[in-house]
Design a protein around this motif. Structure first.
Motif, PDB file in Angstrom:
ATOM      1  N   THR A 180       0.822  -1.203   0.000  1.00 38.57           N
ATOM      2  CA  THR A 180       0.000   0.000   0.000  1.00 38.57           C
ATOM      3  C   THR A 180       0.865   1.266   0.000  1.00 38.57           C
ATOM      4  O   THR A 180       1.898   1.312   0.659  1.00 38.57           O
ATOM      5  N   LEU A 232       0.604   5.705   0.141  1.00 39.04           N
ATOM      6  CA  LEU A 232      -0.147   6.953   0.288  1.00 39.04           C
ATOM      7  C   LEU A 232       0.572   8.018  -0.529  1.00 39.04           C
ATOM      8  O   LEU A 232       1.757   8.273  -0.299  1.00 39.04           O
ATOM      9  N   ASP A 233      -0.126   8.604  -1.514  1.00 35.96           N
ATOM     10  CA  ASP A 233       0.426   9.742  -2.259  1.00 35.96           C
ATOM     11  C   ASP A 233      -0.119  10.992  -1.576  1.00 35.96           C
ATOM     12  O   ASP A 233      -1.282  11.362  -1.749  1.00 35.96           O
ATOM     13  N   LEU A 234       0.723  11.620  -0.765  1.00 36.34           N
ATOM     14  CA  LEU A 234       0.298  12.713   0.126  1.00 36.34           C
ATOM     15  C   LEU A 234       0.542  14.052  -0.571  1.00 36.34           C
ATOM     16  O   LEU A 234       1.679  14.415  -0.845  1.00 36.34           O
ATOM     17  N   CYS A 290      -1.226  14.750  -3.571  1.00 36.99           N
ATOM     18  CA  CYS A 290      -1.088  14.046  -4.866  1.00 36.99           C
ATOM     19  C   CYS A 290      -1.215  14.967  -6.067  1.00 36.99           C
ATOM     20  O   CYS A 290      -0.829  14.593  -7.182  1.00 36.99           O
ATOM     21  N   THR A 333       0.845   9.246  -8.627  1.00 43.06           N
ATOM     22  CA  THR A 333      -0.033   8.120  -8.283  1.00 43.06           C
ATOM     23  C   THR A 333       0.016   7.085  -9.402  1.00 43.06           C
ATOM     24  O   THR A 333       0.114   5.877  -9.153  1.00 43.06           O
ATOM     25  N   THR A 364      -3.615   5.097  -2.140  1.00 43.60           N
ATOM     26  CA  THR A 364      -4.565   6.085  -1.633  1.00 43.60           C
ATOM     27  C   THR A 364      -3.922   7.443  -1.886  1.00 43.60           C
ATOM     28  O   THR A 364      -2.766   7.656  -1.518  1.00 43.60           O
ATOM     29  N   VAL A 394      -4.199  11.593  -1.486  1.00 48.00           N
ATOM     30  CA  VAL A 394      -4.903  12.635  -0.738  1.00 48.00           C
ATOM     31  C   VAL A 394      -4.357  14.012  -1.105  1.00 48.00           C
ATOM     32  O   VAL A 394      -3.203  14.157  -1.487  1.00 48.00           O
ATOM     33  N   LEU A 442      -4.400  13.413   9.210  1.00 54.63           N
ATOM     34  CA  LEU A 442      -4.847  12.470   8.174  1.00 54.63           C
ATOM     35  C   LEU A 442      -6.074  11.714   8.695  1.00 54.63           C
ATOM     36  O   LEU A 442      -6.017  10.519   9.027  1.00 54.63           O
ATOM     37  N   MET A 472      -7.430   7.826   8.284  1.00 54.26           N
ATOM     38  CA  MET A 472      -6.344   6.923   7.862  1.00 54.26           C
ATOM     39  C   MET A 472      -5.854   6.160   9.092  1.00 54.26           C
ATOM     40  O   MET A 472      -5.470   6.774  10.106  1.00 54.26           O
ATOM     41  N   PHE A 486       0.366   1.893   5.752  1.00 58.77           N
ATOM     42  CA  PHE A 486       1.018   2.064   4.445  1.00 58.77           C
ATOM     43  C   PHE A 486       2.464   1.561   4.464  1.00 58.77           C
ATOM     44  O   PHE A 486       3.205   1.790   5.414  1.00 58.77           O
ATOM     45  N   VAL A 504       4.924   6.114   2.008  1.00 62.27           N
ATOM     46  CA  VAL A 504       4.278   7.428   1.874  1.00 62.27           C
ATOM     47  C   VAL A 504       5.144   8.243   0.929  1.00 62.27           C
ATOM     48  O   VAL A 504       6.350   8.426   1.163  1.00 62.27           O
TER      49      VAL A 504
END
Ligand SMILES: C[S@@+](CC[C@H](N)C(=O)[O-])C[C@H]1O[C@@H](n2cnc3c(N)ncnc32)[C@H](O)[C@@H]1O
Length: 209
Positions: free
Chosen positions: A38, A40-42, A44, A50, A61, A63, A90, A93, A98, A101
Motif C-alpha cells: 500500500t 499513500l500519495d500525500l 497528490c 499516483t 490512496t 490525498v 490524516l 487513515m 502504508f 508514503v
C-alpha cells in the motif's frame, strides 16, 4: 474561506490548469520502491505520481487538500482511492497502514509546529519499516523564494502561499522528533518549473518491528 487560504489558492490553480510535470524523478529511487502493498500519495496534485506508483503494483490512496486537484487525479487514476485530507491531520487513515508514503513538494508549507504534526502523521500511518519518500524545498532554492538565511522556522510568502525552506538540520530535527530514521538525504536540481529548483530528496524509514 478567504482567497488567501492555501486551499483556495490550490483550488484556483488546479481549476485553471493541470500542474503535473513529466519529470520522472521517481526512477532514481526505483530500487527502493516496494512492488506490492500500500502507498499513500500525500499531496497528490493531479496524480501523475499516483500513476507511477500504480504502475509499480502498489494499491494507492491519494490525498490532497484541494478538491480541484482531486477531481483531476480521480480522472487520471480511477483505480486509486482518493480522499480530501490535510497532511497535518490524516483523518480516517488508520495507524500503520502504508508501506510507502510519497510526499512530493507537499510538506513544505508549514511552520515548525505544523511540520512536526505532519511528520508525526506520516510516522503514524506508516507500517513499521515502511518508507517515506519526500521532495522538499531546499534552503538554497533561491529561484523560488528561499530567504538568505533559512536556518529559522519562519515561513516565506511566495505567490500568495507560505513556504518553508529546509536546511538539513531542520529536516533531521523533524525525523528525530518522530520515529523516522533517515536512509538517504540528498539535494537535487529540478527543472520542472523552468529555472533550476533546488530541493531535498529524503528517504526515511519508520523504526520498530
Ligand atoms: C507543488 S504541488 C505537488 C503535487 C504533486 N505531488 C506533484 O509533485 O506534482 C503541492 C500539492 O500539495 C497540496 N497541499 C498543499 N498543502 C497541503 C496540505 N496541508 N495537506 C495536503 N495537501 C496539501 C496542494 O494542493 C498541491 O496539490
Amino acid at each position: 474561506m478567504s482567497d488567501s487560504d492555501p486551499k483556495a489558492i490550490w483550488n484556483g490553480r488546479y481549476a485553471r490548469q493541470a500542474l503535473a510535470c513529466d519529470e520522472d524523478w521517481l526512477q532514481a529511487w526505483d530500487a527502493l520502491l516496494p512492488r506490492s502493498g500500500t502507498a499513500l500519495d500525500l499531496g497528490c496534485g493531479d496524480g501523475l505520481e499516483t500513476t507511477r506508483l500504480l504502475d509499480r503494483g502498489l494499491a494507492v490512496t491519494a490525498v490532497d487538500i484541494s478538491v480541484q486537484a482531486l477531481a483531476r487525479a480521480r480522472q487520471r487514476n480511477p483505480q486509486a482511492q482518493h480522499r480530501r485530507a490535510d497532511a497535518r491531520e490524516l483523518v480516517g487513515m488508520a495507524d500503520s497502514s502504508f508501506d510507502l508514503v510519497l510526499a512530493h513538494l507537499s510538506l513544505h508549507y508549514f511552520d515548525r509546529a505544523d511540520s512536526l504534526r505532519a511528520f508525526a502523521e506520516v510516522a503514524r500511518v506508516l507500517k513499521p519499516q515502511g518508507l517515506l519518500l519526500a521532495g522538499l524545498n531546499a534552503d538554497d532554492d533561491v529561484n523560488y523564494g528561499a530567504p538568505a538565511d533559512a536556518s529559522g522556522w519562519g515561513l516565506t510568502m511566495v505567490d500568495g502561499l507560505p513556504k518553508q525552506f529546509f536546511t538539513e538540520a531542520k529536516l533531521l530535527e523533524l525525523l528525530t522528533a518522530t520515529s523516522l530514521q533517515a536512509v538517504q538525504l540528498r539535494k537535487r536540481e529540478s527543472l520542472r518549473y523552468g529555472a533550476p529548483k533546488s530541493l531535498w530528496e529524503l528517504v526515511a524509514r519508520k523504526t520498530g518491528a
